[in-house]
Design a protein around this motif. Sequence first.
Motif, short mmCIF file in Angstrom:
data_model
loop_
_atom_site.label_atom_id
_atom_site.label_comp_id
_atom_site.label_asym_id
_atom_site.label_seq_id
_atom_site.Cartn_x
_atom_site.Cartn_y
_atom_site.Cartn_z
N UNK A 78 43.46 -33.27 -51.67
CA UNK A 78 44.79 -32.99 -51.11
C UNK A 78 45.13 -31.55 -51.44
N UNK A 79 45.62 -30.82 -50.46
CA UNK A 79 45.96 -29.41 -50.65
C UNK A 79 47.45 -29.22 -50.39
N UNK A 80 48.26 -29.63 -51.36
CA UNK A 80 49.71 -29.53 -51.21
C UNK A 80 50.27 -30.66 -50.36
N UNK A 81 51.47 -30.45 -49.86
CA UNK A 81 52.17 -31.48 -49.08
C UNK A 81 51.59 -31.68 -47.69
N UNK A 82 51.02 -30.64 -47.11
CA UNK A 82 50.75 -30.67 -45.68
C UNK A 82 49.29 -30.58 -45.27
N UNK A 83 48.35 -30.67 -46.21
CA UNK A 83 46.96 -30.42 -45.83
C UNK A 83 46.02 -31.24 -46.70
N UNK A 84 44.95 -31.73 -46.06
CA UNK A 84 43.85 -32.34 -46.81
C UNK A 84 42.55 -31.73 -46.33
N UNK A 85 41.62 -31.62 -47.25
CA UNK A 85 40.33 -31.04 -46.94
C UNK A 85 39.21 -31.98 -47.31
N UNK A 86 38.16 -31.96 -46.51
CA UNK A 86 36.97 -32.77 -46.76
C UNK A 86 35.77 -31.84 -46.87
N UNK A 87 34.88 -32.19 -47.79
CA UNK A 87 33.64 -31.45 -47.99
C UNK A 87 32.51 -32.46 -47.85
N UNK A 88 31.62 -32.23 -46.91
CA UNK A 88 30.48 -33.10 -46.68
C UNK A 88 29.23 -32.30 -47.01
N UNK A 89 28.49 -32.80 -48.00
CA UNK A 89 27.33 -32.06 -48.51
C UNK A 89 26.08 -32.90 -48.37
#
Length: 143
Positions: A78-89
């Motif tokens: 979770x990147x703050x209130x307004x963003x989520x990030x995914x990392x696929x390796x």
Amino acid sequence: MTQSIDPRMPYYKMLVLTSHPENIIRIQPFLESICKDCEVCEEVFGNILVSITEAVTNAILHGNNGDESKKVEIRMERQGNNRIGFFIKDEGAGFNPKKIPDPTSPENLLKIGGRGVYLMRQLSDKISFHDNGRIVEIDFNLK
């Protein structure tokens, strides 16, 4: 009563899969749990589901060539209130994302396959490749 996570606090989840195509069915429950916790709307959830499923499928089939001794790691933060990030390796040899043919070019319209990265770009708010294409970072705005 379900309580959502506090967006001011760090929130991470990870799923590690062996590179067997049957493991792709484990992605949806993983994403549903995340999206419930982060209060993601249905439209954004649909974009996340298609994008991450495509990225993991590519990692399993193309990155790791279906080699079950190799793993695919899916990490969400979770990147703050307004963003989520995914990392696929993946553990493959990598690839050059700049050399992916444009699936909307007339010569590619009738070809089977080759639309995954295009779909991820269209459905996410940001996509980038790291470590020679072995890591795909896909970000989504929640609002």
